[in-house]
Design a protein around this motif. Structure first.
Motif, PDB file in Angstrom:
ATOM      1  N   VAL A  65       0.867  -1.174   0.000  1.00 54.65           N
ATOM      2  CA  VAL A  65       0.000   0.000   0.000  1.00 54.65           C
ATOM      3  C   VAL A  65       0.907   1.229   0.000  1.00 54.65           C
ATOM      4  CG1 VAL A  65      -1.697   1.314   1.335  1.00 54.65           C
ATOM      5  CG2 VAL A  65      -1.879  -1.183   1.174  1.00 54.65           C
ATOM      6  N   LEU A  70      -3.006   0.510  -3.960  1.00 54.81           N
ATOM      7  CA  LEU A  70      -2.393  -0.811  -3.786  1.00 54.81           C
ATOM      8  C   LEU A  70      -1.546  -1.079  -5.020  1.00 54.81           C
ATOM      9  CD1 LEU A  70      -2.427  -3.510  -2.057  1.00 54.81           C
ATOM     10  CD2 LEU A  70      -3.881  -4.382  -3.903  1.00 54.81           C
ATOM     11  N   LEU A 175      -7.343   2.570  -3.529  1.00 53.85           N
ATOM     12  CA  LEU A 175      -8.092   1.876  -2.481  1.00 53.85           C
ATOM     13  C   LEU A 175      -9.539   2.393  -2.483  1.00 53.85           C
ATOM     14  CD1 LEU A 175      -5.557   1.819   0.495  1.00 53.85           C
ATOM     15  CD2 LEU A 175      -5.924   0.113  -1.307  1.00 53.85           C
TER      16      LEU A 175
END
Ligand SMILES: Cc1cc2nc3c(=O)[nH]c(=O)nc-3n(C[C@H](O)[C@H](O)[C@H](O)COP(=O)(O)OP(=O)(O)OC[C@H]3O[C@@H](n4cnc5c(N)ncnc54)[C@H](O)[C@@H]3O)c2cc1C
Length: 310
Positions: A65, A70, A175
């Protein structure tokens, strides 16, 4: 059939791999999981002079992350995403719903997510999710590194923006926040076939109203697709009470969005087991059901977060 003779190299670093791939006189192929490449070589539809095996390059084996994204390195196998915990929040749930549709466990244990972007198949689950989420693809060549947005990356069946000699080092997804519901539903002839149609849906809602809808379509055109017209039809619409995706009235907003996806966004190609009329019908039905699944997921996440606050 056996593949035609080829040279093989297994570099230990990205620069070594790039040097090998830069040999302009020879037809080179990257070997990642080998689950598409080796089949094509056995069928002699691809006859590389040199296979560059990237499996011994540790710097490509990462899943991390960074800020609100990601980053999935080139050696991360499909199988990793069978656990919804592999990626944070709703993104992990979306990946877990999608990944079980990719072939079967032995293929998922070798094949890589990034390899799917090297291959660029219109029926790739990962590539349609990348379209829906506005993912980025990181490429590196001897001239330097560049990032290409998924919307600019796919040019047609098995044809992408990747230039000869370039390695895809990673793919980066934003994300998803906890006010997001996700769904993924696939329709295919038998369990291990590629999708006839599949849809990924991501719904963000506040106070029961959809603020943003994202829909990715699998095998609904000559490349992975984002259903912009269907998404627009959902913005500002009430998410409504739980609906049974199998018995939606035609007037339901998700049923209407499914029809828009099929008629305005998709550009399906007739296949031996699926004519155009059938395919458009399947796209409408699968999209509507996936939206119901995403709405239900949103409800259960909001219920949980309200419960957490009590
Ligand atoms: C029976 C069967 C069923 C399948 N079903 C599905 C399915 O339902 N959905 C689906 O999405 N896939 C399916 N696949 C394909 C599978 O998911 C592959 O794993 C995937 O397409 C490619 O990943 P790979 O790592 O195996 O790539 P490889 O086979 O190693 O490579 C595929 C291509 O991408 C290139 N490439 C790979 N990695 C890179 C990189 N890092 N940089 C540059 N180029 C690269 C290679 O040179 C090659 O041209 C199926 C395969 C089989 C055999």
């Amino acid at each position: 059939m056996k593949p035609a003779a080829f040279d093989y190299i297994a570099p230990r670093t990205v620069p070594e791999a790039l040097d090998a791939l830069a040999d302009g006189d020879r037809m080179t192929q990257v070997l990642a999981g080998g689950q598409s490449l080796l089949l094509e070589m056995h069928l002699e539809r691809i006859r590389p002079d040199l296979v560059v095996d990237i499996n011994r390059i540790p710097e490509l084996d990462h899943l991390r992350v960074i800020d609100n994204t990601l980053q999935v390195g080139a050696l991360i196998r499909h199988q990793v995403f069978e656990s919804a915990q592999a990626a944070p929040g709703p993104l992990g749930s979306l990946f877990a719903l999608a990944v079980v549709n990719i072939a079967h466990p032995p293929i998922r244990s070798r094949g890589t997510m990034v390899g799917s972007f090297g291959w660029g198949h219109p029926a790739s689950e990962w590539c349609a999710i990348a379209m829906a989420l506005d993912a980025d693809i990181q490429l590196q060549g001897r001239q330097g590194a560049r990032t290409v947005a998924a919307r600019d990356y796919f040019h047609g069946p098995l044809t992408t923006e990747r230039r000869p000699g370039e390695l895809i080092t990673s793919v980066t997804y934003p994300l998803l926040t906890e006010d997001t519901g996700v769904g993924f539903i696939e329709h295919r002839r038998t369990h291990f076939c590629f999708a006839q149609v599949a849809a990924a849906a991501v719904l963000t809602a506040h106070d029961g109203v959809i603020r943003e809808a994202r829909i990715g379509l699998v095998n609904c055109a000559d490349r992975p697709l984002r259903a912009h017209a269907a998404e627009q039809a959902l913005t500002g619409v009430e998410i409504g009470p739980p609906a049974d995706g199998y018995q939606l009235p035609e007037s339901h907003p998700f049923a209407r969005a499914g029809r828009i996806a099929a008629e305005q966004d998709a550009d399906p190609i007739a296949e031996p087991y699926a004519g155009l009329e059938y395919r458009r019908h399947a796209i409408a039905v699968v999209t509507a059901r996936t939206l119901c699944q995403a709405a239900n997921d949103h409800r259960s996440r909001s219920g949980k977060s309200q419960g957490d606050g009590q």
